[in-house]
Design a protein around this motif. Sequence first.
Motif, PDB file in Angstrom:
ATOM      1  N   UNK A 101       0.835  -1.207   0.000  1.00  0.00           N
ATOM      2  CA  UNK A 101       0.000   0.000   0.000  1.00  0.00           C
ATOM      3  C   UNK A 101       0.868   1.254   0.000  1.00  0.00           C
ATOM      4  N   UNK A 102       1.999   1.173   0.646  1.00  0.00           N
ATOM      5  CA  UNK A 102       2.911   2.321   0.706  1.00  0.00           C
ATOM      6  C   UNK A 102       3.725   2.464  -0.578  1.00  0.00           C
ATOM      7  N   UNK A 103       4.220   1.340  -1.097  1.00  0.00           N
ATOM      8  CA  UNK A 103       5.005   1.375  -2.329  1.00  0.00           C
ATOM      9  C   UNK A 103       4.165   1.834  -3.520  1.00  0.00           C
ATOM     10  N   UNK A 104       2.894   1.420  -3.533  1.00  0.00           N
ATOM     11  CA  UNK A 104       2.002   1.774  -4.638  1.00  0.00           C
ATOM     12  C   UNK A 104       1.289   3.097  -4.382  1.00  0.00           C
ATOM     13  N   UNK A 105       1.426   3.626  -3.157  1.00  0.00           N
ATOM     14  CA  UNK A 105       0.817   4.900  -2.772  1.00  0.00           C
ATOM     15  C   UNK A 105      -0.702   4.841  -2.917  1.00  0.00           C
ATOM     16  N   UNK A 106      -1.270   3.747  -2.377  1.00  0.00           N
ATOM     17  CA  UNK A 106      -2.720   3.587  -2.331  1.00  0.00           C
ATOM     18  C   UNK A 106      -3.114   3.334  -0.887  1.00  0.00           C
ATOM     19  N   UNK A 107      -4.403   3.448  -0.592  1.00  0.00           N
ATOM     20  CA  UNK A 107      -4.872   3.240   0.773  1.00  0.00           C
ATOM     21  C   UNK A 107      -4.725   1.780   1.177  1.00  0.00           C
ATOM     22  N   UNK A 108      -4.647   1.557   2.475  1.00  0.00           N
ATOM     23  CA  UNK A 108      -4.549   0.196   2.987  1.00  0.00           C
ATOM     24  C   UNK A 108      -5.761  -0.621   2.571  1.00  0.00           C
ATOM     25  N   UNK A 109      -6.924   0.013   2.602  1.00  0.00           N
ATOM     26  CA  UNK A 109      -8.158  -0.677   2.215  1.00  0.00           C
ATOM     27  C   UNK A 109      -8.126  -1.107   0.763  1.00  0.00           C
ATOM     28  N   UNK A 110      -7.667  -0.213  -0.127  1.00  0.00           N
ATOM     29  CA  UNK A 110      -7.617  -0.550  -1.554  1.00  0.00           C
ATOM     30  C   UNK A 110      -6.642  -1.692  -1.828  1.00  0.00           C
ATOM     31  N   UNK A 111      -5.480  -1.650  -1.141  1.00  0.00           N
ATOM     32  CA  UNK A 111      -4.495  -2.704  -1.356  1.00  0.00           C
ATOM     33  C   UNK A 111      -5.007  -4.043  -0.843  1.00  0.00           C
ATOM     34  N   UNK A 112      -5.647  -4.030   0.305  1.00  0.00           N
ATOM     35  CA  UNK A 112      -6.228  -5.257   0.864  1.00  0.00           C
ATOM     36  C   UNK A 112      -7.256  -5.843  -0.106  1.00  0.00           C
ATOM     37  N   UNK A 113      -8.084  -4.991  -0.681  1.00  0.00           N
ATOM     38  CA  UNK A 113      -9.118  -5.437  -1.618  1.00  0.00           C
ATOM     39  C   UNK A 113      -8.484  -6.042  -2.867  1.00  0.00           C
ATOM     40  N   UNK A 114      -7.429  -5.403  -3.389  1.00  0.00           N
ATOM     41  CA  UNK A 114      -6.795  -5.868  -4.625  1.00  0.00           C
ATOM     42  C   UNK A 114      -6.056  -7.190  -4.425  1.00  0.00           C
ATOM     43  N   UNK A 115      -5.519  -7.398  -3.230  1.00  0.00           N
ATOM     44  CA  UNK A 115      -4.770  -8.636  -2.982  1.00  0.00           C
ATOM     45  C   UNK A 115      -5.674  -9.856  -2.895  1.00  0.00           C
ATOM     46  N   UNK A 116      -6.934  -9.638  -2.537  1.00  0.00           N
ATOM     47  CA  UNK A 116      -7.919 -10.737  -2.535  1.00  0.00           C
ATOM     48  C   UNK A 116      -7.508 -11.896  -1.635  1.00  0.00           C
TER      49      UNK A 116
END
Length: 208
Positions: free
Chosen positions: A96-111
């Motif tokens: 989430x930090x490396x991609x500069x997206x929210x923790x929620x968005x990264x969690x959702x994308x990782x599935x």
Amino acid sequence: GVQPERVVFASFTKKAVEEMIERVLIKFPKFDRRQFKNFKTIHALGYASNNKKIITPKELFELAKSLGLEISYYINQEDCGGAKMGDQVVTIESLSRLRMVSLEDQWYECCFDDVPLYLVKDWQNTLNKFKEDNNKADFTDLLEGYNGLALDADYMIVDEAQDLCPLQWKVLNDMSKNCKRVYIAGDDDQLIYKWAGADVDYILNIKK
């Protein structure tokens, strides 16, 4: 006519940096290895503005253990999965930090169906508190905490650019503000770190 001190070479690994220095010394034997002070990994370039000690793997392991998480340090780069839930939690927070997206968005994308979001948030809060209490930093902090100042250099060469994540591009763009020219070397057919936010379209669409 350009001295090595005026050139920045940024790559992913120490091995790549050392190989580049060796190649330049073969072609230009008059130079001294000590002149290549700006030939570094991207994280090492960011380290200059850091005054904290780097958190150790043992500290991370113990910190995760305090939350009931076990870390094996194995990450499957194809789907950013891990051997254990702890690996997955750590990966989500880091990406989430490396991609500069929210923790929620990264969690959702990782599935990761078996990784609850609250656990990832607990890990992030626990990690941040530990770093603050102990004046520590992790490797991503070396990029996030970069002071934004331009390097005192005339030229920058960016290696393996197809695999740079958004945070790395941000730091390199800040570092190169005073450079006369920036040379970007990458192969859009060798993308490896797409899972970490690397996007070949970024380099393909760069205007001169």
